[in-house]
Design an enzyme around this catalytic site. Structure first.
Site, PDB file in Angstrom:
ATOM      1  N   LYS A  20       0.834  -1.216   0.000  1.00  5.92           N
ATOM      2  CA  LYS A  20       0.000   0.000   0.000  1.00  5.92           C
ATOM      3  C   LYS A  20       0.869   1.266   0.000  1.00  5.92           C
ATOM      4  O   LYS A  20       0.669   2.193  -0.788  1.00  5.92           O
ATOM      5  CB  LYS A  20      -0.903  -0.006   1.232  1.00  5.92           C
ATOM      6  CG  LYS A  20      -1.645   1.299   1.469  1.00  5.92           C
ATOM      7  CD  LYS A  20      -2.644   1.588   0.383  1.00  5.92           C
ATOM      8  CE  LYS A  20      -3.130   3.023   0.471  1.00  5.92           C
ATOM      9  NZ  LYS A  20      -4.055   3.383  -0.604  1.00  5.92           N
ATOM     10  N   CYS A  28      -2.579  11.301   1.657  1.00  5.63           N
ATOM     11  CA  CYS A  28      -2.060   9.986   1.281  1.00  5.63           C
ATOM     12  C   CYS A  28      -0.688  10.091   0.613  1.00  5.63           C
ATOM     13  O   CYS A  28       0.328   9.726   1.177  1.00  5.63           O
ATOM     14  CB  CYS A  28      -3.050   9.309   0.347  1.00  5.63           C
ATOM     15  SG  CYS A  28      -4.734   9.477   0.927  1.00  5.63           S
TER      16      CYS A  28
HETATM   17  N1  SAJ Z   1      -1.042  15.316  -8.545  1.00  3.61           N
HETATM   18  C1  SAJ Z   1      -0.181  16.014  -9.396  1.00  3.61           C
HETATM   19  N2  SAJ Z   1       0.083  15.481 -10.622  1.00  3.61           N
HETATM   20  C2  SAJ Z   1      -0.463  14.294 -11.039  1.00  3.61           C
HETATM   21  C3  SAJ Z   1      -1.320  13.590 -10.148  1.00  3.61           C
HETATM   22  C4  SAJ Z   1      -1.600  14.122  -8.906  1.00  3.61           C
HETATM   23  O1  SAJ Z   1       0.317  17.088  -9.070  1.00  3.61           O
HETATM   24  O2  SAJ Z   1      -0.196  13.877 -12.176  1.00  3.61           O
HETATM   25  C5  SAJ Z   1      -1.323  15.875  -7.213  1.00  3.61           C
HETATM   26  C6  SAJ Z   1      -2.791  16.158  -6.969  1.00  3.61           C
HETATM   27  O3  SAJ Z   1      -3.132  17.448  -7.422  1.00  3.61           O
HETATM   28  C7  SAJ Z   1      -2.889  16.060  -5.453  1.00  3.61           C
HETATM   29  C8  SAJ Z   1      -1.863  14.991  -5.121  1.00  3.61           C
HETATM   30  O4  SAJ Z   1      -0.988  14.893  -6.236  1.00  3.61           O
HETATM   31  O5  SAJ Z   1      -2.517  17.278  -4.831  1.00  3.61           O
HETATM   32  C9  SAJ Z   1      -2.453  13.600  -4.830  1.00  3.61           C
HETATM   33  O6  SAJ Z   1      -3.578  13.405  -5.644  1.00  3.61           O
HETATM   34  P1  SAJ Z   1      -3.872  11.949  -6.331  1.00  3.61           P
HETATM   35  O7  SAJ Z   1      -5.124  12.065  -7.095  1.00  3.61           O
HETATM   36  O8  SAJ Z   1      -2.675  11.499  -7.054  1.00  3.61           O
HETATM   37  O9  SAJ Z   1      -4.014  10.927  -5.118  1.00  3.61           O
HETATM   38  P2  SAJ Z   1      -4.952  10.879  -3.822  1.00  3.61           P
HETATM   39  O10 SAJ Z   1      -4.120  11.293  -2.654  1.00  3.61           O
HETATM   40  O11 SAJ Z   1      -6.251  11.591  -4.036  1.00  3.61           O
HETATM   41  O12 SAJ Z   1      -5.255   9.275  -3.732  1.00  3.61           O
HETATM   42  C10 SAJ Z   1      -4.151   8.414  -3.668  1.00  3.61           C
HETATM   43  C11 SAJ Z   1      -4.368   7.286  -4.696  1.00  3.61           C
HETATM   44  N3  SAJ Z   1      -3.174   6.487  -4.787  1.00  3.61           N
HETATM   45  C12 SAJ Z   1      -2.645   6.231  -6.018  1.00  3.61           C
HETATM   46  O13 SAJ Z   1      -3.131   6.704  -7.020  1.00  3.61           O
HETATM   47  C13 SAJ Z   1      -1.424   5.356  -6.056  1.00  3.61           C
HETATM   48  C14 SAJ Z   1      -5.524   6.409  -4.244  1.00  3.61           C
HETATM   49  O14 SAJ Z   1      -5.611   5.271  -5.095  1.00  3.61           O
HETATM   50  C15 SAJ Z   1      -5.297   5.941  -2.821  1.00  3.61           C
HETATM   51  O15 SAJ Z   1      -6.378   5.129  -2.368  1.00  3.61           O
HETATM   52  C16 SAJ Z   1      -5.182   7.152  -1.899  1.00  3.61           C
HETATM   53  O16 SAJ Z   1      -4.045   7.905  -2.331  1.00  3.61           O
HETATM   54  C17 SAJ Z   1      -4.995   6.665  -0.476  1.00  3.61           C
HETATM   55  O17 SAJ Z   1      -6.013   6.752   0.264  1.00  3.61           O
HETATM   56  O18 SAJ Z   1      -3.917   6.165  -0.163  1.00  3.61           O
END
Ligand code: SAJ
Length: 406
Positions: free
Chosen positions: A201, A255
């Site tokens: 995870k 996360c």
């Molecule tokens: N972000 C970027 N660039 C990207 C993708 C995201 O800057 O290309 C930023 C987003 O704006 C945000 C942050 O990263 O600020 C995180 O956003 P996210 O959508 O990547 O992830 P979370 O935190 O909403 O959810 C993540 C997910 N993990 C993965 O994709 C590996 C989700 O599947 C998990 O269940 C969740 O963490 C968790 O609860 O652990």
């Protein structure tokens, strides 16, 4: 009957999904106000499809209580923060939940921990709590680690379709828990050991953080040479084995910005790349501040109250502001005595920062420079209202000329 402990971003959708699937569920939380809202049929956060799921679960008789319920299956979805100094996991909420369950649970109960924990947490903190009470794991209680993978903004779909990892001591219990999640989970359900499930995870989120850092570092490189980082990523991703993510103003949420610290905290001598990626991502709010200053100087705008930040949440179409890049940027601006910047977010219904507007048009009318920090559908639907502004678009949603990018 399943007692789901913790009715937050993960516990509530999980409880609702089981209830919708016909399982008898009681959702428990120590937060009386939250439980009262749920008992009154009011949701406590926005998520696509959550209200429909909530209505179906209510129709199937889901109950909410501040009291833990005596049963044979418990799902623990309580917060797992990290300690700011050591970056190690703070296990207090999980330990408290386990002990409350041990006070009431039946012999042979299954304790499923869904909260994300750093590798080794269950061995280090949970098993000793159980032994202290004279219980024997594998006989009196069965421990399971089933971390969720759902993404805020698409939780309901992913709850149903993502694969799941079930970490167990005992394969028979693994099959039993696999059958349980199969009532709604259509994804592959993989049974493994508990420590592997803990590590997997954290690794998934760390992988994403490192790859976002690569995109953010690319943005800085391209800015230095006045190249279009989005065009470069678009073309590079045509390669069959390249999948570069998108640069942004920072990495927020509870996360991706947290889980890598578990590995850095537990393996300090082995995590150079992971630590550096965290530093790159945490540098982005300051990088955005520099871009704002450059643009103010170029347009001879000296009054920071003419600058507006659109978006307070950590990402698009959610109302969660935890670890939000905008909050980090506001902190940097305060450090640089840059007071008075205006802020608006359609998902944030109460004032949490100074100069936060609750009406979009009022916000827009007060500013000359608009910094798009979050790509809510709302701003995409209102592009025409902002075309006369000087725009710094940190999320690459304005695809017309004359807009500043990262
Ligand atoms: N972000 C970027 N660039 C990207 C993708 C995201 O800057 O290309 C930023 C987003 O704006 C945000 C942050 O990263 O600020 C995180 O956003 P996210 O959508 O990547 O992830 P979370 O935190 O909403 O959810 C993540 C997910 N993990 C993965 O994709 C590996 C989700 O599947 C998990 O269940 C969740 O963490 C968790 O609860 O652990």
């Amino acid at each position: 009957m399943i007692n789901v402990i913790g009715q937050g971003y993960i516990g509530l959708p999980t409880a609702l999904m089981f209830a919708k699937s016909g399982v008898k569920v009681v959702g428990t939380d120590i937060n009386e106000e939250l439980i009262t809202s749920l008992q009154n049929g009011e949701l406590t956060f926005e998520e696509k499809g959550l209200n429909e799921l909530f209505q179906e679960a209510l129709a199937n008789g889901i109950e909410f209580s501040t009291e833990y319920q005596k049963t044979d299956t418990y799902i623990i979805a309580v917060p797992t923060p990290y300690m700011n100094d050591t970056k190690k996991l703070d296990p207090r909420y999980i330990i408290s939940a386990i002990n409350t369950i041990l006070d009431i649970c039946e012999k042979g109960s299954i304790l499923i921990i869904e909260s994300t924990v750093s590798p080794g947490t269950i061995d280090k903190y949970i098993r000793p709590e159980i032994s202290k009470r004279g219980f024997v794991t594998g006989r009196d209680v069965h421990l399971v680690h089933a971390p969720e993978r759902i993404i805020p903004g698409n939780m309901i779909y992913e709850l149903e379709h993502n694969s799941r990892t079930i970490g167990v001591d005992d394969l028979e219990i693994g099959e039993k828990v696999k059958d349980l999640y199969s009532v709604f989970c259509k994804g592959e359900i993989i049974i493994t050991d508990i420590r592997t499930a803990e590590m997997t995870k954290v690794v998934e989120n760390t992988y994403r953080d490192v790859n976002i850092a690569f995109a953010n570092e690319l943005a800085k490189i391209c800015r230095a040479d006045n190249l279009d980082v989005y065009e470069i990523i678009r073309i590079a991703n045509k390669h069959p084995r390249v999948n570069i993510l998108q640069p942004g103003p920072g990495v927020g949420g509870h996360c991706i910005s947290v889980d890598p610290w578990f590995l850095v905290g537990d393996y300090p001598d082995l995590t150079n790349l992971i630590l550096t990626a965290r530093k790159v991502n945490d540098s982005m709010p300051s990088y955005v501040l520099k871009r704002i200053r450059d643009i103010m100087r170029e347009h001879k705008i000296h009054d920071v109250s003419k600058v507006g930040l659109y978006g307070l949440t950590y990402k698009e179409n959610v109302d969660d502001t935890r670890e939000s890049p905008t909050l980090q940027l506001l902190k940097r601006m305060d450090e640089h005595l840059a007071y008075g910047v205006k802020v608006f977010d359609p998902f944030v219904k109460e004032r949490i920062v100074d100069h936060q507007f609750m009406n979009f048009e009022d916000f827009i009318n007060e500013i000359e420079i608009l910094v798009i920090m979050v790509a809510h559908d709302h701003i995409k639907d209102n592009i025409d209202l902002i075309k006369d502004k000087i725009i710094l678009d940190t999320r690459n949603i304005c695809l017309y000329e004359g807009v500043y990018k990262l």
